[in-house]
Design a protein around this motif. Structure first.
Motif, PDB file in Angstrom:
ATOM      1  N   GLY A   1       9.019   4.658  -7.684  1.00  0.00           N
ATOM      2  CA  GLY A   1       7.988   5.186  -8.452  1.00  0.00           C
ATOM      3  C   GLY A   1       6.768   4.322  -8.506  1.00  0.00           C
ATOM      4  O   GLY A   1       5.811   4.737  -9.420  1.00  0.00           O
ATOM      5  N   VAL A   2       6.646   3.209  -7.630  1.00  0.00           N
ATOM      6  CA  VAL A   2       5.357   2.647  -7.687  1.00  0.00           C
ATOM      7  C   VAL A   2       4.466   2.948  -6.406  1.00  0.00           C
ATOM      8  O   VAL A   2       5.126   2.858  -5.203  1.00  0.00           O
ATOM      9  CB  VAL A   2       5.660   1.080  -7.780  1.00  0.00           C
ATOM     10  CG1 VAL A   2       4.319   0.227  -7.630  1.00  0.00           C
ATOM     11  CG2 VAL A   2       6.292   0.783  -8.899  1.00  0.00           C
ATOM     12  N   PRO A   3       3.279   3.524  -6.514  1.00  0.00           N
ATOM     13  CA  PRO A   3       2.329   3.605  -5.338  1.00  0.00           C
ATOM     14  C   PRO A   3       1.935   2.627  -4.696  1.00  0.00           C
ATOM     15  O   PRO A   3       2.116   1.496  -5.168  1.00  0.00           O
ATOM     16  CB  PRO A   3       1.553   4.685  -5.856  1.00  0.00           C
ATOM     17  CG  PRO A   3       1.495   4.208  -7.300  1.00  0.00           C
ATOM     18  CD  PRO A   3       2.554   3.872  -7.648  1.00  0.00           C
ATOM     19  N   LYS A   4       1.231   2.894  -3.738  1.00  0.00           N
ATOM     20  CA  LYS A   4       0.354   1.889  -3.005  1.00  0.00           C
ATOM     21  C   LYS A   4      -0.600   1.351  -3.675  1.00  0.00           C
ATOM     22  O   LYS A   4      -1.105  -0.123  -3.574  1.00  0.00           O
ATOM     23  CB  LYS A   4      -0.036   2.431  -1.385  1.00  0.00           C
ATOM     24  CG  LYS A   4       1.117   2.747  -0.429  1.00  0.00           C
ATOM     25  CD  LYS A   4       0.605   3.186   0.637  1.00  0.00           C
ATOM     26  CE  LYS A   4       1.605   3.769   1.672  1.00  0.00           C
ATOM     27  NZ  LYS A   4       0.929   4.288   2.863  1.00  0.00           N
ATOM     28  N   GLU A   5      -1.297   2.256  -4.375  1.00  0.00           N
ATOM     29  CA  GLU A   5      -2.404   1.670  -5.155  1.00  0.00           C
ATOM     30  C   GLU A   5      -2.206   2.033  -6.654  1.00  0.00           C
ATOM     31  O   GLU A   5      -1.993   3.212  -7.015  1.00  0.00           O
ATOM     32  CB  GLU A   5      -3.882   2.370  -4.813  1.00  0.00           C
ATOM     33  CG  GLU A   5      -4.298   1.835  -3.525  1.00  0.00           C
ATOM     34  CD  GLU A   5      -5.782   2.488  -3.135  1.00  0.00           C
ATOM     35  OE1 GLU A   5      -6.761   2.047  -3.584  1.00  0.00           O
ATOM     36  OE2 GLU A   5      -5.740   3.426  -2.538  1.00  0.00           O
TER      37      GLU A   5
ATOM     38  N   ASP B   1      -2.108   7.528  -1.683  1.00  0.00           N
ATOM     39  CA  ASP B   1      -1.052   7.702  -2.971  1.00  0.00           C
ATOM     40  C   ASP B   1      -1.431   6.575  -3.951  1.00  0.00           C
ATOM     41  O   ASP B   1      -1.723   5.406  -3.547  1.00  0.00           O
ATOM     42  CB  ASP B   1       0.366   7.246  -2.327  1.00  0.00           C
ATOM     43  CG  ASP B   1       0.661   8.345  -1.280  1.00  0.00           C
ATOM     44  OD1 ASP B   1       0.351   9.382  -1.426  1.00  0.00           O
ATOM     45  OD2 ASP B   1       1.751   8.237  -0.685  1.00  0.00           O
ATOM     46  N   ALA B   2      -1.636   7.120  -5.310  1.00  0.00           N
ATOM     47  CA  ALA B   2      -2.325   6.472  -6.258  1.00  0.00           C
ATOM     48  C   ALA B   2      -1.783   6.739  -7.503  1.00  0.00           C
ATOM     49  O   ALA B   2      -1.596   7.981  -7.780  1.00  0.00           O
ATOM     50  CB  ALA B   2      -3.460   5.850  -5.947  1.00  0.00           C
ATOM     51  N   ASP B   3      -1.716   6.038  -8.451  1.00  0.00           N
ATOM     52  CA  ASP B   3      -1.760   6.256  -9.771  1.00  0.00           C
ATOM     53  C   ASP B   3      -3.155   5.734 -10.723  1.00  0.00           C
ATOM     54  O   ASP B   3      -3.389   4.676 -10.397  1.00  0.00           O
ATOM     55  CB  ASP B   3      -0.659   5.595 -10.666  1.00  0.00           C
ATOM     56  CG  ASP B   3       0.761   6.237 -10.271  1.00  0.00           C
ATOM     57  OD1 ASP B   3       0.812   7.381  -9.601  1.00  0.00           O
ATOM     58  OD2 ASP B   3       1.876   5.717 -10.625  1.00  0.00           O
TER      59      ASP B   3
ATOM     60  N   HIS C   1       3.202  -4.469  -0.646  1.00  0.00           N
ATOM     61  CA  HIS C   1       1.998  -4.775  -1.255  1.00  0.00           C
ATOM     62  C   HIS C   1       1.608  -3.617  -2.299  1.00  0.00           C
ATOM     63  O   HIS C   1       1.215  -2.510  -1.791  1.00  0.00           O
ATOM     64  CB  HIS C   1       0.897  -5.410  -0.503  1.00  0.00           C
ATOM     65  CG  HIS C   1      -0.531  -5.734  -1.292  1.00  0.00           C
ATOM     66  ND1 HIS C   1      -0.670  -6.773  -2.089  1.00  0.00           N
ATOM     67  CD2 HIS C   1      -1.448  -5.183  -1.143  1.00  0.00           C
ATOM     68  CE1 HIS C   1      -1.570  -6.655  -2.585  1.00  0.00           C
ATOM     69  NE2 HIS C   1      -2.261  -5.964  -1.883  1.00  0.00           N
ATOM     70  N   VAL C   2       1.006  -4.003  -3.222  1.00  0.00           N
ATOM     71  CA  VAL C   2       0.462  -2.908  -4.200  1.00  0.00           C
ATOM     72  C   VAL C   2      -0.986  -3.338  -4.599  1.00  0.00           C
ATOM     73  O   VAL C   2      -1.073  -4.460  -4.924  1.00  0.00           O
ATOM     74  CB  VAL C   2       1.245  -2.734  -5.665  1.00  0.00           C
ATOM     75  CG1 VAL C   2       0.338  -1.770  -6.621  1.00  0.00           C
ATOM     76  CG2 VAL C   2       2.697  -2.327  -5.234  1.00  0.00           C
ATOM     77  N   ASP C   3      -2.018  -2.329  -4.309  1.00  0.00           N
ATOM     78  CA  ASP C   3      -3.351  -2.858  -4.513  1.00  0.00           C
ATOM     79  C   ASP C   3      -3.590  -2.162  -6.246  1.00  0.00           C
ATOM     80  O   ASP C   3      -3.751  -1.259  -6.286  1.00  0.00           O
ATOM     81  CB  ASP C   3      -4.142  -2.105  -3.754  1.00  0.00           C
ATOM     82  CG  ASP C   3      -5.723  -2.394  -3.679  1.00  0.00           C
ATOM     83  OD1 ASP C   3      -6.155  -3.546  -4.554  1.00  0.00           O
ATOM     84  OD2 ASP C   3      -6.614  -1.791  -3.124  1.00  0.00           O
ATOM     85  N   LEU C   4      -3.753  -3.364  -7.042  1.00  0.00           N
ATOM     86  CA  LEU C   4      -4.174  -3.226  -8.358  1.00  0.00           C
ATOM     87  C   LEU C   4      -5.552  -3.641  -8.653  1.00  0.00           C
ATOM     88  O   LEU C   4      -5.741  -4.818  -8.378  1.00  0.00           O
ATOM     89  CB  LEU C   4      -3.159  -3.904  -9.153  1.00  0.00           C
ATOM     90  CG  LEU C   4      -3.532  -4.064 -10.744  1.00  0.00           C
ATOM     91  CD1 LEU C   4      -3.075  -2.611 -11.272  1.00  0.00           C
ATOM     92  CD2 LEU C   4      -2.341  -4.880 -11.639  1.00  0.00           C
ATOM     93  N   ARG C   5      -6.435  -2.733  -9.053  1.00  0.00           N
ATOM     94  CA  ARG C   5      -7.823  -2.896  -8.957  1.00  0.00           C
ATOM     95  C   ARG C   5      -8.523  -1.921 -10.100  1.00  0.00           C
ATOM     96  O   ARG C   5      -8.040  -0.882 -10.227  1.00  0.00           O
ATOM     97  CB  ARG C   5      -8.421  -3.053  -7.805  1.00  0.00           C
ATOM     98  CG  ARG C   5      -8.167  -1.660  -7.014  1.00  0.00           C
ATOM     99  CD  ARG C   5      -8.886  -1.851  -5.499  1.00  0.00           C
ATOM    100  NE  ARG C   5      -8.957  -0.681  -4.898  1.00  0.00           N
ATOM    101  CZ  ARG C   5      -9.798   0.219  -4.619  1.00  0.00           C
ATOM    102  NH1 ARG C   5     -10.884   0.007  -5.384  1.00  0.00           N
ATOM    103  NH2 ARG C   5      -9.895   1.378  -3.999  1.00  0.00           N
TER     104      ARG C   5
END
Length: 663
Positions: A316-320, A256-258, A347-351
């Motif tokens: 609206g905020v995914p895991k990644e 699950d990511a944007d 936690h959200v992984d922003l990278r």
């Protein structure tokens, strides 16, 4: 405009804490909101010598009449407060994304007693859960039609629902089993809401557990010899799988990511977002924005995330969140991550992905962003009313008597003084006329003298124009035909001669020196009905002959946009010609050391082998296959090329691009 020195705060008064600041104009309207981890350092940078500021920043500073700030404890608080103020005040100098088109979304009205599934466009509403956006509304309707077999939720409007309640009969969907008919009491509000929640779980990407549960129920029904129920469950499973297959699998691990990527130039930026749920692309969204302030990719990405998730809530905020760029300061990245984590509740992984499938997907999104930006510019350039407004703005800004229906732009290109060339591009009624493009080789001299080169090119172009105009008096149009407007028609081809039409506006790529050279060339030829202007690339200022100060067009001006397109096209055309000349010279250069080898046989060799690299690898026997090359000459060529040292690749110092790879 206000003088920034009149409202500049004393440096000692500005705190060094993190905070958010607002610039206000003379009417107390907020025109810009920003955040900083050190308010003193950030605000004092706005009040340096205006000549050192980016032109867009300088416009904002001179438009403001006051500045104020609010300190906060952490950078996360600063990020939250900045988003709140931008939403509240809508400052005109902040980055504001707008949809590049209206995307339909699948909406579920959870705020109603009997939630409804429907297609919606426009801003999000409270109490409504959204899925998507999708590229086409028909794609949503096809998906919903498949899912209604398994999740028979309400899709009718309020009017249809009330009418069915009054008459006591459901609509057609209720009769064919694609609606549970809550309007006539077939299901209770609680049962219908349970169906809606299952529908939302499936659309959120949690299809796997639900499919496995249906498969288990199908097996149990078959084991109990309830074959009709088992067949119905089998068909439900097939319908769900067909609905899932409409979305391409892009990540095999069910992520699950944007994915957020962008494309930009000096004026505008386009952002594309792919919503990936369960490894499949569930939706796509695109935005474009004018770059009013001098911002880079990290700032544009941050603004996109604020707009994307600011009102989305936890759902609206995914895991990644995979992005194209992050702030260089690790603390800013950490604050952004913490803000997203707070919105999601976990936690959200922003990278930035560096390798693998996610990197490949980001590159795909970047290509979509580039195409969206190009399409946006094409639509903007091809719009008749926009072009008319651009020509009107240029006419007014430059003080022209009539609109410049024909604009010619000139640019000089060379590589460290070698292969000096010039380009001439033509725009008529705001659109490029590529058949009218011309290119010039500067043969009179070599060297990095753009001013002298510009004078020569303008002189050559308008000398040809005067010569063809003079010929017009010696040529008479055949009976019943008219001469071309502004110049003669070639009687042999029936087309206008190459330089027959003079422009109303002559634009040069450069500042005052280049403008002065162009104006001087026209004066020497006695031409006084062609306006001259120059567009300096660094500050995007328009310079006029014999003027000490430039004309500064507004950042949002369509006139400035047209001039920039004309200038950029001249630059592209000049670079293309210069590279072709350089490549020809480089390719033949290594053959100059072969004694007795003339230009004709050099061309024959290069035509036969295609490149010096292949020529260097050829044997003597292969060289003798070229017409005009004997064995002795072939041996001389092989010896000369074998003894030639490999050349160092040449690099454009301005862009870092390899312009000659040594081959």
């Amino acid at each position: 405009m206000a003088d920034p020195t009149t409202y500049r705060p004393a440096t000692g008064e500005i705190p060094t804490d993190p905070g958010v600041y607002k610039f206000r104009d003379e009417h107390r309207r907020v025109i810009y909101v920003g955040k900083a981890k050190n308010l003193r350092n950030r605000l004092t940078s706005y009040f340096q010598d205006p000549a050192h500021l980016h032109p867009r920043t300088r416009t904002m500073v001179f438009s403001a009449a006051s500045v104020e700030w609010t300190t906060v404890t952490t950078e996360v608080e600063a990020l939250q407060l900045e988003f709140t103020w931008i939403k509240q005040y809508d400052p005109r100098f902040n980055v504001k994304y707008r949809d590049d088109k209206s995307y339909p979304e699948l909406a579920v009205t959870l705020g109603e007693e009997f939630p409804r599934v429907q297609v919606m466009r426009g801003p999000h509403r409270k109490g409504v859960r959204y899925f998507g956006p999708y590229a086409h509304a028909w794609a949503i309707r096809e998906t919903v039609d498949l899912l209604l077999r398994v999740f028979p939720v309400r899709t009718c409007s309020k009017g249809v629902f009330k009418r069915s309640e009054q008459i006591g009969r459901p609509c057609l969907l209720g009769y064919i089993g694609k609606c549970s008919a809550p309007c006539v009491g077939r299901v209770t509000p609680e049962e219908h809401r349970a169906l809606v929640e299952e529908f939302c779980d499936f659309m959120s990407g949690h299809a796997g557990p639900y499919l496995r549960r249906l498969e288990q129920q199908m097996k149990e029904a078959a084991a109990e010899q309830e074959y009709e129920r088992a067949a119905r469950l089998r068909d439900d499973i097939d319908a769900l799988r067909r609905a899932m297959e409409k979305n391409a699998v892009v990540l095999a691990d069910g992520t699950d990511a944007d994915v957020v990527a962008l494309a930009q130039d000096e004026l505008e930026a386009a952002v594309q977002i792919f919503h990936v749920r369960g490894g499949r692309v569930r939706g796509q969204r695109g935005w474009v924005t004018d770059k009013i302030e001098d911002v880079g990719a990290p700032e544009l990405v941050e603004a996109a995330l604020q707009q994307l998730y600011g009102d989305a809530g936890a759902a609206g905020v995914p895991k990644e969140v995979l992005v194209a760029a992050l702030p260089e300061d690790a603390a800013e990245t950490e604050a952004l991550t913490e803000w997203l984590t707070g919105l999601r509740g976990s936690h959200v992984d922003l990278r930035v992905p560096r390798r693998g499938d996610k990197k490949t997907l980001l590159e795909t999104v970047e290509r979509n962003a580039s195409q969206a930006l190009a399409l946006h510019k094409t639509r903007r350039a091809s719009d008749l009313s926009t072009r008319s407004r651009a020509l009107e703005e240029i006419t007014e800004a430059l003080g022209l008597e009539t609109a410049p229906l024909r604009i010619e732009c000139y640019d000089i290109s060379h590589l460290q003084g070698d292969d000096v060339v010039a380009s001439m591009v033509v725009f008529e009624d705001g659109m490029s006329r590529k058949s009218e493009y011309r290119r010039f080789a500067i043969k009179g001299f070599e060297g990095q003298d753009d001013v002298r080169s510009m004078h020569e090119v303008i002189t050559r172009r308008f000398r040809r124009y005067l010569a063809e105009k003079q010929e017009q008096g010696e040529w008479e149009a055949p009976e019943g035909e008219e001469e071309g407007v502004g110049g003669p028609i070639d009687p042999d081809t029936g087309r206008p001669r190459k330089f027959a039409y003079p422009p109303q506006l002559l634009v040069v790529d450069g500042g005052p020196p280049q403008v002065a050279a162009a104006a001087r060339a026209l004066d020497e030829l006695g031409i006084d009905d062609v306006a001259v202007a120059g567009l300096a690339k660094r500050l995007e200022e328009v310079w006029l002959p014999r003027e000490d100060d430039p004309v500064v067009l507004p950042r949002s001006s369509e006139g400035l946009y047209l001039l920039q397109r004309v200038r950029d096209e001249a630059h592209r055309f000049a670079i293309t010609y210069q590279r072709s000349k350089r490549n020809k010279r480089i390719r033949a250069g290594e053959l100059d050391t072969v004694p007795g080898l003339g230009e004709t046989r050099k061309k024959a060799l290069l035509k036969h082998f295609g490149s010096v690299k292949k020529l260097r690898a050829a044997t003597v026997e292969e060289l003798t296959e070229v017409p005009g090359i004997g064995r002795r000459t072939a041996e001389s060529i092989a010896t000369a090329l074998a003894s030639a040292a490999p050349r160092t690749p040449a690099v454009n110092t301005a862009t870092g691009e390899i312009i000659d790879d040594g081959e």
